[in-house]
Design a protein around this motif. Structure first.
Motif, mmCIF file in Angstrom:
data_model
loop_
_atom_site.group_PDB
_atom_site.id
_atom_site.type_symbol
_atom_site.label_atom_id
_atom_site.label_comp_id
_atom_site.label_asym_id
_atom_site.label_seq_id
_atom_site.Cartn_x
_atom_site.Cartn_y
_atom_site.Cartn_z
ATOM 1 N N MET A 1 0.840 -1.173 0.000
ATOM 2 C CA MET A 1 0.000 0.000 0.000
ATOM 3 C C MET A 1 0.893 1.247 0.000
ATOM 4 S SD MET A 1 -3.126 0.609 2.520
ATOM 5 C CE MET A 1 -3.378 2.196 3.174
ATOM 6 N N LYS A 2 0.616 2.166 -0.888
ATOM 7 C CA LYS A 2 1.398 3.381 -1.046
ATOM 8 C C LYS A 2 0.546 4.586 -0.667
ATOM 9 C CE LYS A 2 4.888 4.625 -4.361
ATOM 10 N NZ LYS A 2 5.326 4.638 -5.722
ATOM 11 N N PRO A 3 1.019 5.425 0.283
ATOM 12 C CA PRO A 3 0.230 6.601 0.651
ATOM 13 C C PRO A 3 0.115 7.598 -0.499
ATOM 14 C CG PRO A 3 2.374 6.620 1.737
ATOM 15 C CD PRO A 3 2.269 5.323 0.996
ATOM 16 N N ASP A 4 -0.871 8.494 -0.400
ATOM 17 C CA ASP A 4 -1.105 9.488 -1.449
ATOM 18 C C ASP A 4 -0.046 10.578 -1.485
ATOM 19 O OD1 ASP A 4 -3.332 8.171 -2.354
ATOM 20 O OD2 ASP A 4 -4.727 9.382 -1.185
ATOM 21 N N PHE A 5 0.635 10.805 -0.382
ATOM 22 C CA PHE A 5 1.708 11.793 -0.362
ATOM 23 C C PHE A 5 2.764 11.347 0.647
ATOM 24 C CE2 PHE A 5 -1.139 13.180 2.939
ATOM 25 C CZ PHE A 5 -0.304 13.593 3.964
ATOM 26 N N ILE A 6 3.933 11.915 0.496
ATOM 27 C CA ILE A 6 5.029 11.600 1.401
ATOM 28 C C ILE A 6 5.766 12.887 1.728
ATOM 29 C CG2 ILE A 6 6.653 11.060 -0.447
ATOM 30 C CD1 ILE A 6 7.672 8.766 1.385
ATOM 31 N N VAL A 7 6.196 13.014 2.983
ATOM 32 C CA VAL A 7 6.926 14.193 3.438
ATOM 33 C C VAL A 7 8.246 13.719 4.039
ATOM 34 C CG1 VAL A 7 6.935 16.193 4.982
ATOM 35 C CG2 VAL A 7 4.778 15.417 3.950
ATOM 36 N N GLU A 8 9.331 14.261 3.545
ATOM 37 C CA GLU A 8 10.666 13.973 4.068
ATOM 38 C C GLU A 8 11.166 15.254 4.719
ATOM 39 O OE1 GLU A 8 13.846 11.594 4.930
ATOM 40 O OE2 GLU A 8 12.286 10.880 3.584
ATOM 41 N N ILE A 9 11.480 15.190 6.016
ATOM 42 C CA ILE A 9 11.904 16.367 6.757
ATOM 43 C C ILE A 9 13.328 16.171 7.265
ATOM 44 C CG2 ILE A 9 11.438 17.829 8.764
ATOM 45 C CD1 ILE A 9 8.498 17.051 8.493
ATOM 46 N N GLY A 10 14.162 17.191 7.057
ATOM 47 C CA GLY A 10 15.542 17.147 7.542
ATOM 48 C C GLY A 10 15.859 18.386 8.356
ATOM 49 N N LEU A 11 16.745 18.223 9.341
ATOM 50 C CA LEU A 11 17.132 19.338 10.199
ATOM 51 C C LEU A 11 18.650 19.351 10.354
ATOM 52 C CD1 LEU A 11 16.365 21.643 12.155
ATOM 53 C CD2 LEU A 11 16.146 19.914 13.942
ATOM 54 N N ASN A 12 19.278 20.436 9.875
ATOM 55 C CA ASN A 12 20.716 20.659 10.032
ATOM 56 C C ASN A 12 21.600 19.619 9.344
ATOM 57 O OD1 ASN A 12 20.163 22.943 11.561
ATOM 58 N ND2 ASN A 12 20.122 21.785 13.460
ATOM 59 N N TYR A 13 21.110 18.993 8.301
ATOM 60 C CA TYR A 13 21.922 18.036 7.548
ATOM 61 C C TYR A 13 22.712 18.756 6.460
ATOM 62 C CZ TYR A 13 19.278 14.171 9.599
ATOM 63 O OH TYR A 13 18.721 13.276 10.467
ATOM 64 N N PRO A 14 23.845 18.191 6.042
ATOM 65 C CA PRO A 14 24.583 18.794 4.928
ATOM 66 C C PRO A 14 23.817 18.643 3.612
ATOM 67 C CG PRO A 14 25.623 16.748 5.612
ATOM 68 C CD PRO A 14 24.517 17.028 6.586
ATOM 69 N N HIS A 43 13.581 20.949 4.413
ATOM 70 C CA HIS A 43 14.849 20.961 5.158
ATOM 71 C C HIS A 43 15.037 22.311 5.829
ATOM 72 C CE1 HIS A 43 17.407 17.321 4.339
ATOM 73 N NE2 HIS A 43 16.279 17.059 3.713
ATOM 74 N N LEU A 44 15.508 22.276 7.061
ATOM 75 C CA LEU A 44 15.704 23.470 7.868
ATOM 76 C C LEU A 44 17.115 23.482 8.436
ATOM 77 C CD1 LEU A 44 12.392 23.012 9.871
ATOM 78 C CD2 LEU A 44 12.697 24.414 7.833
ATOM 79 N N TRP A 45 17.726 24.659 8.453
ATOM 80 C CA TRP A 45 19.043 24.836 9.066
ATOM 81 C C TRP A 45 18.898 25.892 10.140
ATOM 82 C CZ3 TRP A 45 18.422 23.695 3.971
ATOM 83 C CH2 TRP A 45 19.121 22.593 3.494
ATOM 84 N N GLN A 46 19.149 25.521 11.397
ATOM 85 C CA GLN A 46 19.019 26.423 12.527
ATOM 86 C C GLN A 46 20.186 27.399 12.600
ATOM 87 O OE1 GLN A 46 18.703 23.261 15.443
ATOM 88 N NE2 GLN A 46 16.615 23.937 15.897
ATOM 89 N N PRO A 47 20.003 28.486 13.352
ATOM 90 C CA PRO A 47 21.047 29.508 13.430
ATOM 91 C C PRO A 47 22.412 28.993 13.875
ATOM 92 C CG PRO A 47 19.024 30.336 14.366
ATOM 93 C CD PRO A 47 18.794 28.880 14.046
ATOM 94 N N HIS A 48 22.459 28.026 14.756
ATOM 95 C CA HIS A 48 23.759 27.557 15.229
ATOM 96 C C HIS A 48 24.434 26.597 14.248
ATOM 97 C CE1 HIS A 48 20.926 24.507 16.629
ATOM 98 N NE2 HIS A 48 21.925 23.663 16.592
#
Length: 93
Positions: A1-14, A43-48
């Motif tokens: 079974m395959k969902p109708d949408f997919i979300v890939e979230i990344g934080l501070n990765y190169p 994808h999100l990159w934090q201030p630090h």
């Protein structure tokens, strides 16, 4: 079974991780405008954990050729760059 949408979230990765996530979603046959099989890459990159200028250029190139819905927020040493899902390019916040 395959969902109708997919979300890939990344934080501070190169950039290489962002690019790997991008191709993982494409290889799973999810893409922008693919009927009920939409893909969202966030994808999100934090201030630090600021991103260097080379990575920002690579991110802009990925956005330009993207077959996925991409959103990013990048904190540099002097500004915040954002690309909302509906934006075409990365720009100042």
């Amino acid at each position: 079974m395959k969902p109708d949408f997919i979300v890939e979230i990344g934080l501070n990765y190169p950039f290489e991780h962002l690019e790997s996530d991008y191709y993982k979603l494409l290889n799973s046959r999810y893409s922008k405008g693919n009927g009920n099989k939409e893909a969202y890459l966030v994808h999100l990159w934090q201030p630090h954990d600021t991103v260097d200028l080379d990575d920002i250029e690579k991110i802009q190139q990925l956005i330009a050729k993207s077959e996925l819905n991409i959103a990013v927020a990048i904190f540099t040493k002097s500004e915040i760059l954002v690309k909302h899902l509906s934006d075409k390019d990365l720009g100042p916040f």
